[in-house]
Design a protein around this motif. Structure first.
Motif, PDB file in Angstrom:
ATOM      1  N   GLU A 194       0.653  -1.345  -0.067  1.00 60.56           N
ATOM      2  CA  GLU A 194      -0.040   0.107   0.019  1.00 60.56           C
ATOM      3  C   GLU A 194       0.913   1.352   0.089  1.00 60.56           C
ATOM      4  O   GLU A 194       0.707   2.317  -0.633  1.00 60.56           O
ATOM      5  N   ALA A 195       1.776   1.464   0.648  1.00 64.91           N
ATOM      6  CA  ALA A 195       2.626   2.578   1.057  1.00 64.91           C
ATOM      7  C   ALA A 195       3.554   2.804  -0.369  1.00 64.91           C
ATOM      8  O   ALA A 195       3.624   3.692  -0.652  1.00 64.91           O
ATOM      9  N   GLY A 196       4.015   1.766  -0.974  1.00 69.63           N
ATOM     10  CA  GLY A 196       4.894   1.882  -2.097  1.00 69.63           C
ATOM     11  C   GLY A 196       4.073   1.622  -3.621  1.00 69.63           C
ATOM     12  O   GLY A 196       4.569   1.885  -4.454  1.00 69.63           O
ATOM     13  N   GLN A 197       2.753   1.553  -3.199  1.00 70.18           N
ATOM     14  CA  GLN A 197       1.891   1.568  -4.479  1.00 70.18           C
ATOM     15  C   GLN A 197       2.241   0.377  -5.473  1.00 70.18           C
ATOM     16  O   GLN A 197       1.993   0.503  -6.741  1.00 70.18           O
ATOM     17  N   TYR A 198       2.706  -0.801  -4.953  1.00 69.71           N
ATOM     18  CA  TYR A 198       3.137  -1.860  -5.777  1.00 69.71           C
ATOM     19  C   TYR A 198       1.845  -2.522  -6.195  1.00 69.71           C
ATOM     20  O   TYR A 198       0.864  -2.786  -5.435  1.00 69.71           O
ATOM     21  N   PRO A 199       1.828  -2.913  -7.415  1.00 74.45           N
ATOM     22  CA  PRO A 199       0.515  -3.491  -7.896  1.00 74.45           C
ATOM     23  C   PRO A 199       0.118  -4.918  -7.363  1.00 74.45           C
ATOM     24  O   PRO A 199      -0.902  -5.300  -7.271  1.00 74.45           O
ATOM     25  N   THR A 200       1.095  -5.723  -6.894  1.00 74.92           N
ATOM     26  CA  THR A 200       1.019  -7.072  -6.420  1.00 74.92           C
ATOM     27  C   THR A 200       1.606  -7.177  -5.082  1.00 74.92           C
ATOM     28  O   THR A 200       2.659  -6.653  -4.657  1.00 74.92           O
ATOM     29  N   ARG A 201       0.999  -8.120  -4.291  1.00 79.81           N
ATOM     30  CA  ARG A 201       1.827  -8.607  -2.991  1.00 79.81           C
ATOM     31  C   ARG A 201       2.938  -9.253  -3.245  1.00 79.81           C
ATOM     32  O   ARG A 201       3.990  -9.112  -2.440  1.00 79.81           O
ATOM     33  N   GLU A 236       5.298  -8.551  -5.605  1.00 85.38           N
ATOM     34  CA  GLU A 236       6.137  -7.700  -5.840  1.00 85.38           C
ATOM     35  C   GLU A 236       6.682  -6.893  -4.518  1.00 85.38           C
ATOM     36  O   GLU A 236       8.039  -6.693  -4.146  1.00 85.38           O
ATOM     37  N   ALA A 237       5.691  -6.626  -3.648  1.00 91.30           N
ATOM     38  CA  ALA A 237       5.715  -6.165  -2.285  1.00 91.30           C
ATOM     39  C   ALA A 237       6.704  -6.979  -1.505  1.00 91.30           C
ATOM     40  O   ALA A 237       7.692  -6.555  -0.759  1.00 91.30           O
ATOM     41  N   ASP A 238       6.281  -8.396  -1.592  1.00 94.73           N
ATOM     42  CA  ASP A 238       7.205  -9.350  -0.945  1.00 94.73           C
ATOM     43  C   ASP A 238       8.551  -9.451  -1.424  1.00 94.73           C
ATOM     44  O   ASP A 238       9.570  -9.153  -0.309  1.00 94.73           O
ATOM     45  N   HIS A 239       8.706  -9.278  -2.397  1.00 91.06           N
ATOM     46  CA  HIS A 239      10.204  -9.204  -2.972  1.00 91.06           C
ATOM     47  C   HIS A 239      10.918  -8.132  -2.601  1.00 91.06           C
ATOM     48  O   HIS A 239      12.124  -8.172  -2.081  1.00 91.06           O
ATOM     49  N   VAL A 240      10.415  -7.014  -2.843  1.00 88.14           N
ATOM     50  CA  VAL A 240      11.054  -5.777  -2.363  1.00 88.14           C
ATOM     51  C   VAL A 240      11.450  -5.783  -0.712  1.00 88.14           C
ATOM     52  O   VAL A 240      12.444  -5.516  -0.219  1.00 88.14           O
ATOM     53  N   THR A 241      10.317  -6.267   0.130  1.00 87.07           N
ATOM     54  CA  THR A 241      10.555  -6.094   1.278  1.00 87.07           C
ATOM     55  C   THR A 241      11.641  -7.176   1.773  1.00 87.07           C
ATOM     56  O   THR A 241      12.476  -6.756   2.584  1.00 87.07           O
ATOM     57  N   ARG A 242      11.595  -8.210   1.237  1.00 85.22           N
ATOM     58  CA  ARG A 242      12.745  -9.262   1.471  1.00 85.22           C
ATOM     59  C   ARG A 242      14.203  -8.731   1.122  1.00 85.22           C
ATOM     60  O   ARG A 242      15.130  -8.952   1.916  1.00 85.22           O
ATOM     61  N   THR A 243      13.995  -8.119  -0.184  1.00 86.10           N
ATOM     62  CA  THR A 243      15.319  -7.602  -0.676  1.00 86.10           C
ATOM     63  C   THR A 243      16.070  -6.564   0.255  1.00 86.10           C
ATOM     64  O   THR A 243      17.232  -6.567   0.659  1.00 86.10           O
ATOM     65  N   VAL A 244      15.206  -5.461   0.739  1.00 86.70           N
ATOM     66  CA  VAL A 244      15.894  -4.445   1.688  1.00 86.70           C
ATOM     67  C   VAL A 244      15.852  -4.969   3.035  1.00 86.70           C
ATOM     68  O   VAL A 244      17.090  -4.319   3.729  1.00 86.70           O
ATOM     69  N   LEU A 245      15.157  -5.811   3.541  1.00 89.68           N
ATOM     70  CA  LEU A 245      15.417  -6.189   5.108  1.00 89.68           C
ATOM     71  C   LEU A 245      16.696  -7.185   4.863  1.00 89.68           C
ATOM     72  O   LEU A 245      17.416  -7.012   5.868  1.00 89.68           O
ATOM     73  N   SER A 246      16.978  -7.821   3.993  1.00 93.16           N
ATOM     74  CA  SER A 246      18.225  -8.711   3.853  1.00 93.16           C
ATOM     75  C   SER A 246      19.412  -7.688   3.965  1.00 93.16           C
ATOM     76  O   SER A 246      20.421  -8.117   4.397  1.00 93.16           O
ATOM     77  N   ALA A 247      19.492  -6.548   3.127  1.00 92.53           N
ATOM     78  CA  ALA A 247      20.195  -5.660   2.884  1.00 92.53           C
ATOM     79  C   ALA A 247      20.570  -5.043   4.067  1.00 92.53           C
ATOM     80  O   ALA A 247      21.612  -4.646   4.639  1.00 92.53           O
ATOM     81  N   LEU A 248      19.231  -4.615   4.971  1.00 92.51           N
ATOM     82  CA  LEU A 248      19.621  -3.947   6.062  1.00 92.51           C
ATOM     83  C   LEU A 248      20.224  -4.841   7.250  1.00 92.51           C
ATOM     84  O   LEU A 248      20.844  -4.354   8.036  1.00 92.51           O
ATOM     85  N   GLY A 249      19.852  -6.075   7.173  1.00 84.99           N
ATOM     86  CA  GLY A 249      20.329  -6.933   7.991  1.00 84.99           C
ATOM     87  C   GLY A 249      22.100  -6.958   8.211  1.00 84.99           C
ATOM     88  O   GLY A 249      22.502  -7.343   9.414  1.00 84.99           O
ATOM     89  N   GLY A 250      22.710  -6.691   7.406  1.00 88.55           N
ATOM     90  CA  GLY A 250      24.133  -6.755   7.333  1.00 88.55           C
ATOM     91  C   GLY A 250      24.732  -5.556   7.932  1.00 88.55           C
ATOM     92  O   GLY A 250      25.822  -5.476   8.342  1.00 88.55           O
TER      93      GLY A 250
END
Length: 163
Positions: free
Chosen positions: A43-50, A52-66
């Motif tokens: 909703e916040a990022g206005q992604y068309p599908t869940r 896509e939002a799932d992929h972006v969330t996983r990618t950013v959280l993985s990057a932040l984790g380090g």
């Protein structure tokens, strides 16, 4: 008088040690927390599908984790839904956290078709939702570990003096 003949057992009792061999059943609340988080990102990022939002969330959280270490890393992982916490905690800590701009650029390389501008949108979306989810005190603690410039990515004004 009726005599009943004992019947053989139709089920075999399971030894108590065999329960650990069964596949783990997903915890519905754990999935719900992850779905809630990714839906907020969608909703916040206005992604068309869940997806896509799932992929972006996983990618950013993985990057932040380090980039988050110590007590803040543990607190962040515990404050998030189980899957998100795993993504944070499973990363090998970086020797030096990247500058905010470099962090965004590193995320851009992990998302197919991403540009620095779209990666900034993705990072800002996920980290702003993350900040809302974990609250102000923990966000402040996490930001204290990161180089200047990350506050904007978390949806906060960056009040650090320019050096």
């Amino acid at each position: 008088m009726t005599v009943t003949t004992p019947q053989p057992r139709t089920t075999i009792p399971t030894p108590s040690h065999a329960t650990s061999l069964r596949p783990r059943v997903k915890d519905v609340t754990e999935d719900a927390g992850w779905r809630e988080l990714t839906e907020a990102v969608r909703e916040a990022g206005q992604y068309p599908t869940r997806t896509e939002a799932d992929h972006v969330t996983r990618t950013v959280l993985s990057a932040l984790g380090g980039h988050v270490t110590g007590e803040e890393r543990v607190a962040l992982a515990q404050a998030l839904p189980l899957e998100a916490g795993r993504l944070i905690a499973s990363q090998v800590p970086e020797a030096e956290p990247l500058a905010a701009r470099e962090f965004v650029e590193s995320v851009a390389t992990r998302i197919e078709g991403s540009t620095p501008a779209t990666a900034r949108w993705d990072v800002s979306t996920v980290l702003s939702v993350l900040s809302d989810h974990v609250g102000e005190p923990l966000t402040t603690r996490v930001l204290s570990q990161l180089p200047p410039g990350y506050a904007l990515l978390f949806g906060r004004a960056d009040l650090a003096a320019a050096a």
